[in-house]
Write a protein that holds these residues in place. Structure first.
Motif, PDB file in Angstrom:
ATOM      1  N   VAL A  50       0.298  -1.238  -0.095  1.00 58.33           N
ATOM      2  CA  VAL A  50      -0.100   0.082   0.237  1.00 58.33           C
ATOM      3  C   VAL A  50       0.872   1.512  -0.045  1.00 58.33           C
ATOM      4  O   VAL A  50       1.471   2.048   0.943  1.00 58.33           O
ATOM      5  N   GLY A  51       0.861   2.126  -1.121  1.00 57.70           N
ATOM      6  CA  GLY A  51       1.524   3.140  -0.841  1.00 57.70           C
ATOM      7  C   GLY A  51       2.753   2.984  -1.870  1.00 57.70           C
ATOM      8  O   GLY A  51       3.935   3.564  -1.115  1.00 57.70           O
ATOM      9  N   GLY A  52       2.651   1.481  -2.553  1.00 61.75           N
ATOM     10  CA  GLY A  52       4.590   1.265  -2.169  1.00 61.75           C
ATOM     11  C   GLY A  52       5.081   2.286  -4.082  1.00 61.75           C
ATOM     12  O   GLY A  52       6.212   1.164  -4.508  1.00 61.75           O
ATOM     13  N   GLY A  53       4.238   2.882  -3.957  1.00 62.07           N
ATOM     14  CA  GLY A  53       4.603   3.651  -5.270  1.00 62.07           C
ATOM     15  C   GLY A  53       5.798   3.934  -5.928  1.00 62.07           C
ATOM     16  O   GLY A  53       6.874   4.284  -6.684  1.00 62.07           O
ATOM     17  N   HIS A  54       6.856   4.079  -4.115  1.00 63.56           N
ATOM     18  CA  HIS A  54       8.207   4.473  -4.504  1.00 63.56           C
ATOM     19  C   HIS A  54       8.997   3.387  -5.173  1.00 63.56           C
ATOM     20  O   HIS A  54      10.056   3.731  -5.159  1.00 63.56           O
ATOM     21  N   ALA A  55       8.298   2.129  -4.940  1.00 62.82           N
ATOM     22  CA  ALA A  55       9.277   1.272  -5.795  1.00 62.82           C
ATOM     23  C   ALA A  55      10.741   0.482  -4.859  1.00 62.82           C
ATOM     24  O   ALA A  55      11.305   0.188  -5.687  1.00 62.82           O
ATOM     25  N   GLN A  56      10.474   1.263  -3.785  1.00 59.81           N
ATOM     26  CA  GLN A  56      11.235   0.781  -3.455  1.00 59.81           C
ATOM     27  C   GLN A  56      11.239  -1.003  -2.507  1.00 59.81           C
ATOM     28  O   GLN A  56      12.420  -1.373  -2.065  1.00 59.81           O
ATOM     29  N   LEU A  57      10.487  -1.164  -2.517  1.00 60.73           N
ATOM     30  CA  LEU A  57      10.262  -3.060  -2.210  1.00 60.73           C
ATOM     31  C   LEU A  57       9.492  -3.904  -2.982  1.00 60.73           C
ATOM     32  O   LEU A  57       9.813  -5.186  -2.982  1.00 60.73           O
ATOM     33  N   ALA A  58       8.009  -3.162  -3.730  1.00 64.66           N
ATOM     34  CA  ALA A  58       8.091  -4.508  -4.469  1.00 64.66           C
ATOM     35  C   ALA A  58       8.076  -4.858  -5.676  1.00 64.66           C
ATOM     36  O   ALA A  58       8.337  -6.114  -6.157  1.00 64.66           O
ATOM     37  N   PRO A  59      10.131  -4.746  -6.188  1.00 66.62           N
ATOM     38  CA  PRO A  59      10.706  -5.322  -7.249  1.00 66.62           C
ATOM     39  C   PRO A  59      11.108  -6.087  -6.963  1.00 66.62           C
ATOM     40  O   PRO A  59      11.682  -7.372  -7.601  1.00 66.62           O
ATOM     41  N   MET A  60      12.247  -5.773  -5.933  1.00 67.86           N
ATOM     42  CA  MET A  60      12.479  -6.876  -4.663  1.00 67.86           C
ATOM     43  C   MET A  60      12.291  -7.753  -4.218  1.00 67.86           C
ATOM     44  O   MET A  60      12.525  -9.102  -4.330  1.00 67.86           O
ATOM     45  N   LEU A  61      10.282  -7.650  -3.573  1.00 64.98           N
ATOM     46  CA  LEU A  61       9.444  -8.650  -3.676  1.00 64.98           C
ATOM     47  C   LEU A  61       9.563  -9.743  -4.932  1.00 64.98           C
ATOM     48  O   LEU A  61       8.678 -11.078  -4.211  1.00 64.98           O
ATOM     49  N   THR A  69       1.226  -6.948  -5.378  1.00 63.17           N
ATOM     50  CA  THR A  69      -0.213  -5.741  -6.534  1.00 63.17           C
ATOM     51  C   THR A  69       0.904  -4.195  -4.994  1.00 63.17           C
ATOM     52  O   THR A  69       0.876  -4.793  -3.931  1.00 63.17           O
ATOM     53  N   VAL A  70       0.863  -3.078  -5.904  1.00 60.41           N
ATOM     54  CA  VAL A  70       0.608  -2.055  -5.451  1.00 60.41           C
ATOM     55  C   VAL A  70      -0.380  -1.361  -5.965  1.00 60.41           C
ATOM     56  O   VAL A  70      -1.112  -1.226  -6.410  1.00 60.41           O
ATOM     57  N   LEU A  71      -0.751  -0.994  -4.793  1.00 60.48           N
ATOM     58  CA  LEU A  71      -1.670   0.193  -4.046  1.00 60.48           C
ATOM     59  C   LEU A  71      -1.574   1.589  -4.659  1.00 60.48           C
ATOM     60  O   LEU A  71      -0.788   2.229  -3.939  1.00 60.48           O
ATOM     61  N   GLY A  72      -2.570   2.494  -5.655  1.00 55.08           N
ATOM     62  CA  GLY A  72      -1.680   3.868  -5.297  1.00 55.08           C
ATOM     63  C   GLY A  72      -2.969   4.808  -5.345  1.00 55.08           C
ATOM     64  O   GLY A  72      -4.344   3.973  -5.696  1.00 55.08           O
ATOM     65  N   SER A  73      -3.162   5.778  -4.264  1.00 60.57           N
ATOM     66  CA  SER A  73      -4.156   6.707  -5.085  1.00 60.57           C
ATOM     67  C   SER A  73      -4.308   7.369  -5.872  1.00 60.57           C
ATOM     68  O   SER A  73      -5.310   7.570  -6.172  1.00 60.57           O
ATOM     69  N   SER A  74      -3.267   7.088  -6.926  1.00 68.19           N
ATOM     70  CA  SER A  74      -3.618   8.217  -8.042  1.00 68.19           C
ATOM     71  C   SER A  74      -3.048   7.639  -8.929  1.00 68.19           C
ATOM     72  O   SER A  74      -2.042   6.370  -9.099  1.00 68.19           O
ATOM     73  N   GLU A  75      -3.286   7.341 -10.549  1.00 73.75           N
ATOM     74  CA  GLU A  75      -2.053   7.212 -11.606  1.00 73.75           C
ATOM     75  C   GLU A  75      -1.150   7.404 -11.378  1.00 73.75           C
ATOM     76  O   GLU A  75       0.135   6.568 -11.982  1.00 73.75           O
ATOM     77  N   GLU A  76      -0.651   8.888 -10.717  1.00 76.34           N
ATOM     78  CA  GLU A  76       0.926   9.015 -10.801  1.00 76.34           C
ATOM     79  C   GLU A  76       1.804   8.533 -10.238  1.00 76.34           C
ATOM     80  O   GLU A  76       3.085   8.593 -10.003  1.00 76.34           O
ATOM     81  N   CYS A  77       0.984   8.274  -9.260  1.00 79.25           N
ATOM     82  CA  CYS A  77       1.529   6.565  -8.045  1.00 79.25           C
ATOM     83  C   CYS A  77       2.718   5.154  -8.668  1.00 79.25           C
ATOM     84  O   CYS A  77       3.106   4.918  -8.126  1.00 79.25           O
ATOM     85  N   GLY A  78       2.118   5.905  -9.930  1.00 75.29           N
ATOM     86  CA  GLY A  78       3.077   4.109 -10.583  1.00 75.29           C
ATOM     87  C   GLY A  78       3.904   4.155 -11.464  1.00 75.29           C
ATOM     88  O   GLY A  78       4.688   3.107 -12.066  1.00 75.29           O
ATOM     89  N   ARG A  89      -2.692  -1.154  -8.896  1.00 75.99           N
ATOM     90  CA  ARG A  89      -4.399  -0.384  -8.852  1.00 75.99           C
ATOM     91  C   ARG A  89      -4.327   1.019  -7.846  1.00 75.99           C
ATOM     92  O   ARG A  89      -3.480   1.041  -6.926  1.00 75.99           O
ATOM     93  N   VAL A  90      -5.947   1.268  -8.738  1.00 76.34           N
ATOM     94  CA  VAL A  90      -5.509   2.408  -9.062  1.00 76.34           C
ATOM     95  C   VAL A  90      -6.677   2.657  -7.329  1.00 76.34           C
ATOM     96  O   VAL A  90      -7.674   1.859  -7.718  1.00 76.34           O
ATOM     97  N   GLY A  91      -6.538   3.531  -5.787  1.00 78.56           N
ATOM     98  CA  GLY A  91      -7.775   3.529  -5.137  1.00 78.56           C
ATOM     99  C   GLY A  91      -7.185   4.020  -3.989  1.00 78.56           C
ATOM    100  O   GLY A  91      -6.111   4.506  -3.258  1.00 78.56           O
ATOM    101  N   ASP A  92      -8.427   3.963  -3.669  1.00 78.95           N
ATOM    102  CA  ASP A  92      -8.044   4.596  -1.940  1.00 78.95           C
ATOM    103  C   ASP A  92      -7.450   4.368  -0.855  1.00 78.95           C
ATOM    104  O   ASP A  92      -7.542   3.664  -0.767  1.00 78.95           O
ATOM    105  N   PRO A  93      -6.806   4.187  -0.349  1.00 76.55           N
ATOM    106  CA  PRO A  93      -5.864   3.388   1.060  1.00 76.55           C
ATOM    107  C   PRO A  93      -6.557   3.424   1.947  1.00 76.55           C
ATOM    108  O   PRO A  93      -6.291   2.449   2.681  1.00 76.55           O
ATOM    109  N   LEU A  94      -7.721   3.904   1.861  1.00 69.19           N
ATOM    110  CA  LEU A  94      -8.043   3.931   3.319  1.00 69.19           C
ATOM    111  C   LEU A  94      -9.971   3.242   2.854  1.00 69.19           C
ATOM    112  O   LEU A  94     -10.121   3.189   4.093  1.00 69.19           O
ATOM    113  N   ALA A  95      -9.833   2.975   1.495  1.00 63.84           N
ATOM    114  CA  ALA A  95     -10.947   2.588   1.452  1.00 63.84           C
ATOM    115  C   ALA A  95     -10.415   1.589   0.619  1.00 63.84           C
ATOM    116  O   ALA A  95     -10.734   1.863  -0.776  1.00 63.84           O
ATOM    117  N   ALA A  96      -9.460   0.379   0.283  1.00 68.13           N
ATOM    118  CA  ALA A  96      -9.390  -0.070  -0.852  1.00 68.13           C
ATOM    119  C   ALA A  96     -10.160  -0.742  -1.823  1.00 68.13           C
ATOM    120  O   ALA A  96     -11.319  -1.431  -0.670  1.00 68.13           O
TER     121      ALA A  96
END
Length: 233
Positions: A50-61, A69-78, A89-96
């Motif tokens: 969640v909020g992993g658009g920084h790409a610090q962990l997702a590619p490693m995992l 899967t990475v959930l971002g609050s907007s398209e620009e986060c991906g 995926r785009v969605g509200d992190p408080l209501a995924a």
């Protein structure tokens, strides 16, 4: 969400520049080791970052064989995940936009301290996780207890740093427990402030300072940020 969610900033190229250079890469190595250790018993898991658009962990995992899967609050986060093979995926992190228990493990890094409704965020992480939640946070059991007084100095070093919440460990444990999760492991990362290492700009010295602190048990007792895993009770 009326205002941009905090992951818009942490997913930006500007934020990524905070982890450039030898010291920045070392920060990410330490973080990666902590996550791998805490997830070692969950190979090939279904993981949500969640909020992993920084790409610090997702590619490693993903490279370790997890289905990520990475959930971002907007398209620009991906944009930093393009070409990584990670699902975004785009969605509200408080209501995924996922059913309860869709994922084995749910991660959330670089986000909790910048979210006003952080307890609601913790609740959503727990809702989505079948087995475990892994988060990071700056702990008050460290030099971060002085973060308010030292914020001006920190900003002078890092320039684009933002105000952030410093957590008492019990706050996080209690928020997780309220949703049926109990702390299963914790990995404090650095005894010395990360801003100090950034100011020195010399990775061998940073490694030596942290190695000494670890040898003396200071990192385990007072290190920050903490990478924490909680399991469904």
């Amino acid at each position: 969400m009326n205002a941009p969610f905090a992951d818009v900033e942490t997913s930006s190229d500007r934020y990524a520049r905070r982890f450039e250079g030898a010291v920045g890469r070392w920060f990410l190595e330490v973080q990666g080791r902590a996550v791998r250790a805490l997830m070692a018993d969950r190979p090939h898991a279904r993981v949500l970052d969640v909020g992993g658009g920084h790409a610090q962990l997702a590619p490693m995992l993903r490279a370790l064989g997890h289905e990520v899967t990475v959930l971002g609050s907007s398209e620009e986060c991906g944009h930093r995940l393009r070409g990584s093979g990670v699902s975004f995926r785009v969605g509200d992190p408080l209501a995924a936009p996922f059913a309860p228990g869709t994922f084995d493990v749910v991660l959330c890094f670089r986000l909790l301290p910048h979210v006003e409704r952080w307890r609601d965020l913790v609740g959503e992480l727990c809702r989505l996780a079948t087995h475990a939640v892994v988060v990071d946070y700056p702990t008050a059991r460290s030099v971060n207890a002085l973060s308010g007084a030292l914020f001006g100095l920190k900003k002078g070093v890092e320039r684009d740093t933002r105000p952030f919440t410093v957590f008492h460990d019990a706050w996080v444990a209690d928020a997780l427990a309220a949703h049926g999760f109990r702390v299963a492991g914790r990995r404090p990362q650095f005894f010395w402030p990360m801003a100090l290492h950034r100011a020195l700009r010399f990775a061998p010295l940073a490694r030596a300072l942290e190695g000494g602190a670890s040898f003396l048990g200071l990192t385990r007792a007072f290190g920050s940020p903490v990478v924490l895993r909680a399991d469904r009770a």
